[in-house]
Design an enzyme around this catalytic site. Structure first.
Site, short mmCIF file in Angstrom:
data_model
loop_
_atom_site.label_atom_id
_atom_site.label_comp_id
_atom_site.label_asym_id
_atom_site.label_seq_id
_atom_site.Cartn_x
_atom_site.Cartn_y
_atom_site.Cartn_z
N HIS A 151 0.85 -0.69 0.21
CA HIS A 151 0.23 -0.01 -0.19
C HIS A 151 0.54 1.20 -0.04
CE1 HIS A 151 -3.15 -3.11 1.20
NE2 HIS A 151 -2.78 -2.78 2.25
O1 RIB Z 1 -5.60 0.39 4.24
C1 RIB Z 1 -3.56 -0.33 4.34
C2 RIB Z 1 -3.21 1.23 5.00
O2 RIB Z 1 -3.87 0.35 6.30
C3 RIB Z 1 -1.73 0.81 5.74
O3 RIB Z 1 -1.72 2.40 4.76
C4 RIB Z 1 -1.19 0.01 6.37
O4 RIB Z 1 -0.38 0.16 6.92
C5 RIB Z 1 -2.53 0.29 7.02
O5 RIB Z 1 -1.71 1.60 7.98
#
Ligand code: RIB
Ligand code: CA
Length: 314
Positions: free
Chosen positions: A244
């Site tokens: 992500h």
């Molecule tokens: O949903 C994914 C996000 O939530 C990413 O930033 C992960 O590190 C968590 O913070």
């Protein structure tokens, strides 16, 4: 060569946050990190503020200023994600406790003071976790909003749904009130939702190329990702986990890897069933203000080529 981009990284490390920070450290001629601000999210603040410093030390960047910020959402009880990231939030490699100190002062004050001090329009906020620190800064100092170049954030989802509830992505779900403040603020937003990040799986061949770099930071990153991806692999049988947070930094380095469009985005803060949902008007069926550039497509191979090339520089 793009000009030097001055950034503040607001983060809740998190193995994927670590990959984003490492990508920024691997790009010193394009990115100047003014500071890293930790927020409670994946794990409590005591761990996220520790983990941010561990990442700086792993990358040999103890010159980086790290601040602790909010230890809980604006209104709600903190929800964490140890089931994905492990107890410490940085499970996987065995790394030493940080020796570099946290900076004195609250992260929110650092954000406000830095944006007031730096040239107008020169600072980019890169958010990798819940938006609590950012919302508190905007509430404390509304004057800074118009001084920010842009806010590039990982969070939300639309056609892809949610990952912590069927409707909500984790970063928004943890603090929907904060997200609502930020999306209503007028700050120029670039949004990296699950619709993009779910196309970026840490496939074995990609992690294998990272391992071939052979340096301690790359080795530690591989061990972080191998821990991080197990949740998705075991639950969905996918070929790796979605990476992500590095999308935020990759956008600064190679925006052409991504495509999307200006949309209205509003945050559900009332309904119990859909709280934390980012309601994205992708088809422009309303005349609501288009307050965010929402990304939907990404060149996945180009993204990992960039990541691996920059990791090798550390
Ligand atoms: O949903 C994914 C996000 O939530 C990413 O930033 C992960 O590190 C968590 O913070
Ligand atoms: Ca994160």
């Amino acid at each position: 060569m793009s000009s030097l981009r001055k950034i503040i990284i607001d983060t809740d490390p998190g193995q994927d946050d670590a990959a984003a920070i490492m990508l920024a450290f691997g790009s010193p001629s394009e990115i100047e990190i003014l500071g890293i601000t930790a927020v409670a999210g994946n794990v409590p603040l005591s761990y996220t503020s520790r983990n941010a410093r561990i990442i700086c030390e792993l990358c040999g960047r103890t010159d980086t200023r790290v601040f602790a910020g909010a230890d809980k959402p604006i209104k709600r009880k903190l929800v964490t994600a140890e089931h994905v990231h492990g107890k410490t939030g940085l499970d996987g490699p065995v790394l030493p406790e940080p020796t570099m100190a946290l900076q004195q002062g609250h992260a929110v004050d650092f954000i406000v003071d830095t944006i007031r001090r730096e040239e107008e329009g020169s600072v980019t906020l890169c958010t990798l976790g819940p938006l609590t620190n950012i919302a508190l800064a905007f509430e404390k100092a509304p004057d800074i909003v118009s001084r920010i170049r842009e806010l590039v954030m990982m969070g939300g989802g639309f056609f892809e749904g949610g990952n912590i509830t069927p409707a909500a992505e984790f970063n928004i779900y943890v603090d929907p009130e904060a997200a609502d403040i930020v999306f209503r603020s007028g700050v120029p937003i670039v949004m990296m939702p699950l619709d993009v990040t779910h196309q970026l799986l840490t496939r074995k061949d990609r992690v294998g190329r990272m391992a071939e770099i052979g340096t301690p930071p790359a080795k530690a990153m591989v061990e972080m990702l191998e821990f991080f991806e197990r949740f998705d692999v075991e639950k969905y049988g996918s070929d790796g986990g979605p990476l992500h947070d590095p999308t935020v930094i990759a956008y600064l380095l190679k925006p052409e890897l991504f495509s999307g469009r200006e949309c209205n985005v509003e945050i559900e803060t009332k309904s119990e069933l859909t709280e934390g949902m980012t309601v994205v008007d992708w088809w422009h069926v309303t005349d609501r203000k288009r307050n965010a550039k929402v990304m939907r497509f990404v060149d996945a191979d180009g993204f990992f080529d960039l990541l691996i090339e920059r990791f090798a520089r550390i």
